[in-house]
Write a protein that holds these residues in place. Structure first.
Motif, PDB file in Angstrom:
ATOM      1  N   UNK A   1      -3.904  12.179 -43.679  1.00  0.00           N
ATOM      2  CA  UNK A   1      -4.538  13.356 -43.067  1.00  0.00           C
ATOM      3  C   UNK A   1      -4.111  14.648 -43.747  1.00  0.00           C
ATOM      4  N   UNK A   2      -4.744  15.702 -43.319  1.00  0.00           N
ATOM      5  CA  UNK A   2      -4.396  17.048 -43.793  1.00  0.00           C
ATOM      6  C   UNK A   2      -3.168  17.540 -43.036  1.00  0.00           C
ATOM      7  N   UNK A   3      -2.148  17.955 -43.765  1.00  0.00           N
ATOM      8  CA  UNK A   3      -0.954  18.519 -43.138  1.00  0.00           C
ATOM      9  C   UNK A   3      -0.305  19.488 -44.105  1.00  0.00           C
ATOM     10  N   UNK A   4       0.544  20.337 -43.556  1.00  0.00           N
ATOM     11  CA  UNK A   4       1.191  21.390 -44.321  1.00  0.00           C
ATOM     12  C   UNK A   4       2.671  21.424 -43.981  1.00  0.00           C
ATOM     13  N   UNK A   5       3.393  22.272 -44.697  1.00  0.00           N
ATOM     14  CA  UNK A   5       4.779  22.541 -44.334  1.00  0.00           C
ATOM     15  C   UNK A   5       4.792  23.232 -42.983  1.00  0.00           C
ATOM     16  N   UNK A   6       5.519  22.665 -42.026  1.00  0.00           N
ATOM     17  CA  UNK A   6       5.532  23.156 -40.660  1.00  0.00           C
ATOM     18  C   UNK A   6       4.819  22.247 -39.684  1.00  0.00           C
ATOM     19  N   UNK A   7       4.027  21.295 -40.170  1.00  0.00           N
ATOM     20  CA  UNK A   7       3.337  20.348 -39.294  1.00  0.00           C
ATOM     21  C   UNK A   7       4.315  19.294 -38.796  1.00  0.00           C
ATOM     22  N   UNK A   8       4.070  18.823 -37.582  1.00  0.00           N
ATOM     23  CA  UNK A   8       4.888  17.767 -36.986  1.00  0.00           C
ATOM     24  C   UNK A   8       4.157  16.440 -37.192  1.00  0.00           C
ATOM     25  N   UNK A   9       4.828  15.486 -37.841  1.00  0.00           N
ATOM     26  CA  UNK A   9       4.198  14.238 -38.245  1.00  0.00           C
ATOM     27  C   UNK A   9       4.931  13.039 -37.651  1.00  0.00           C
ATOM     28  N   UNK A  10       4.185  11.959 -37.529  1.00  0.00           N
ATOM     29  CA  UNK A  10       4.734  10.643 -37.208  1.00  0.00           C
ATOM     30  C   UNK A  10       4.402   9.715 -38.366  1.00  0.00           C
ATOM     31  N   UNK A  11       5.422   9.145 -38.973  1.00  0.00           N
ATOM     32  CA  UNK A  11       5.241   8.256 -40.123  1.00  0.00           C
ATOM     33  C   UNK A  11       5.737   6.874 -39.741  1.00  0.00           C
ATOM     34  N   UNK A  12       4.868   5.887 -39.914  1.00  0.00           N
ATOM     35  CA  UNK A  12       5.218   4.496 -39.629  1.00  0.00           C
ATOM     36  C   UNK A  12       5.295   3.743 -40.950  1.00  0.00           C
ATOM     37  N   UNK A  13       6.419   3.089 -41.175  1.00  0.00           N
ATOM     38  CA  UNK A  13       6.640   2.347 -42.412  1.00  0.00           C
ATOM     39  C   UNK A  13       7.034   0.920 -42.085  1.00  0.00           C
ATOM     40  N   UNK A  14       6.758   0.035 -43.022  1.00  0.00           N
ATOM     41  CA  UNK A  14       7.168  -1.355 -42.872  1.00  0.00           C
ATOM     42  C   UNK A  14       8.636  -1.498 -43.249  1.00  0.00           C
ATOM     43  N   UNK A  15       9.334  -2.346 -42.527  1.00  0.00           N
ATOM     44  CA  UNK A  15      10.757  -2.552 -42.769  1.00  0.00           C
ATOM     45  C   UNK A  15      10.928  -3.687 -43.771  1.00  0.00           C
ATOM     46  N   UNK A  16      11.462  -3.413 -44.967  1.00  0.00           N
ATOM     47  CA  UNK A  16      11.588  -4.480 -45.967  1.00  0.00           C
ATOM     48  C   UNK A  16      12.601  -5.555 -45.594  1.00  0.00           C
ATOM     49  N   UNK A  17      13.513  -5.248 -44.644  1.00  0.00           N
ATOM     50  CA  UNK A  17      14.553  -6.211 -44.273  1.00  0.00           C
ATOM     51  C   UNK A  17      14.154  -7.069 -43.078  1.00  0.00           C
ATOM     52  N   UNK A  18      13.111  -6.674 -42.360  1.00  0.00           N
ATOM     53  CA  UNK A  18      12.614  -7.470 -41.233  1.00  0.00           C
ATOM     54  C   UNK A  18      11.104  -7.616 -41.399  1.00  0.00           C
ATOM     55  N   UNK A  19      10.668  -8.663 -42.081  1.00  0.00           N
ATOM     56  CA  UNK A  19       9.226  -8.832 -42.319  1.00  0.00           C
ATOM     57  C   UNK A  19       8.444  -8.916 -41.015  1.00  0.00           C
TER      58      UNK A  19
END
Length: 293
Positions: free
Chosen positions: A88-106
């Motif tokens: 999405x569109x975001x800038x410095x100052x935006x509040x974000x939620x980032x979801x990532x996959x965990x490489x140690x727990x498939x």
């Protein structure tokens, strides 16, 4: 010697151009709320809204002149990644939620919520840094924007800082960087201008990550509170020595990115046409198979 002098001068000019072009987009300060409303009122009603171009697509001018083919191929790779995951569109100052996959727990994933304090890099090497205070401890995570382990980027609150970065939050009170992980998204109409985050933060007592009294161009710091409570007489005298009133008239600090944006939009249209043709071919082949059956 004259030829050697010209080579040295040309190399210095290229370095200056690369530095100025890479920081041009980030150095443009956000308009205040009144300036935003005035600019939107002055727009012509029949004009189409300008397409948003993410800052990592704006390749520095020196790099674009040296590697035009490489930049074209890299932009296509970035668009392929965006076709798989919505960035999405975001800038410095935006509040974000980032979801990532965990490489140690498939099969499992982890998420982090924070305010974007910095965006860096360009192309596939673009990065953004989120900051949050958890249990009284400041935590920062630098994400690679096009890293395949990122599963989702959600904008919880779209807003734009008045400064090119907000690294000074490291030395600010924790209340400016504390966000609940269960925060609900704040709706935003795409036709409305991006809200401006013009809050002036109060810094903690020194020592600091940087001598913020020297960065007089940052408008997000409460300078009056800093002068009255945290600066000695010697540091107050040295503040004026670091002022740069000529920066607003420096033509080398920013450059016209019109041609670069035209190249980016051209690649976007080319990629959209390729995707559309591929979809039409697939649908046509599926219809022919159904007819044969």
């Amino acid at each position: 010697m004259a030829a050697f002098g010209r080579v040295v001068l040309r190399s210095r000019q290229n370095l200056c151009l690369r530095w100025s072009s890479s920081t041009a987009e980030a150095a443009k300060p956000a308009l205040s709320s009144t300036e935003v409303t005035e600019s939107t009122q002055q727009q012509k009603p029949g004009r189409k809204p300008k397409r948003f171009i993410s800052p990592e697509f704006i390749i520095p001018r020196g790099m674009r002149a040296d590697f035009p083919v490489k930049n074209h191929v890299e932009r296509l790779d970035m668009l392929r990644r965006r076709a798989v995951m919505d960035i999405p569109e975001f800038y410095v100052g935006s509040i974000l939620l980032v979801m990532t996959s965990d490489p140690y727990t498939p099969g499992k994933s982890q998420q982090f919520v924070g305010i974007c304090i910095k965006r860096g890099g360009y192309g596939l090497g673009a990065t953004f840094t989120l900051r949050n205070v958890v249990n009284g401890q400041g935590i920062e995570i630098c994400f690679e924007l096009y890293n395949p382990i990122i599963q989702q980027i959600q904008v919880l609150k779209l807003q734009k800082s008045v400064d090119p970065h907000m690294v000074y939050l490291r030395d600010a009170l924790p209340e400016y960087s504390t966000f609940d992980f269960s925060m609900e998204p704040v709706p935003h109409n795409a036709e409305d201008p991006v809200p401006v985050l013009d809050t002036k933060v109060i810094l903690k007592p020194p020592p600091w990550y940087w001598r913020w009294e020297r960065t007089v161009e940052l408008r997000g710091i409460d300078t009056e509170h800093m002068r009255e409570n945290h600066l000695s007489d010697t540091r107050l005298k040295n503040m004026d020595a670091h002022r740069k009133p000529w920066m607003e008239f420096d033509l080398m600090y920013e450059y016209d990115t019109t041609k670069v944006e035209e190249a980016v939009l051209k690649d976007m249209d080319y990629f959209e046409n390729v995707v559309r043709r591929k979809k039409e071919t697939t649908e046509k082949a599926a219809e022919e198979e159904e007819k044969e059956i």
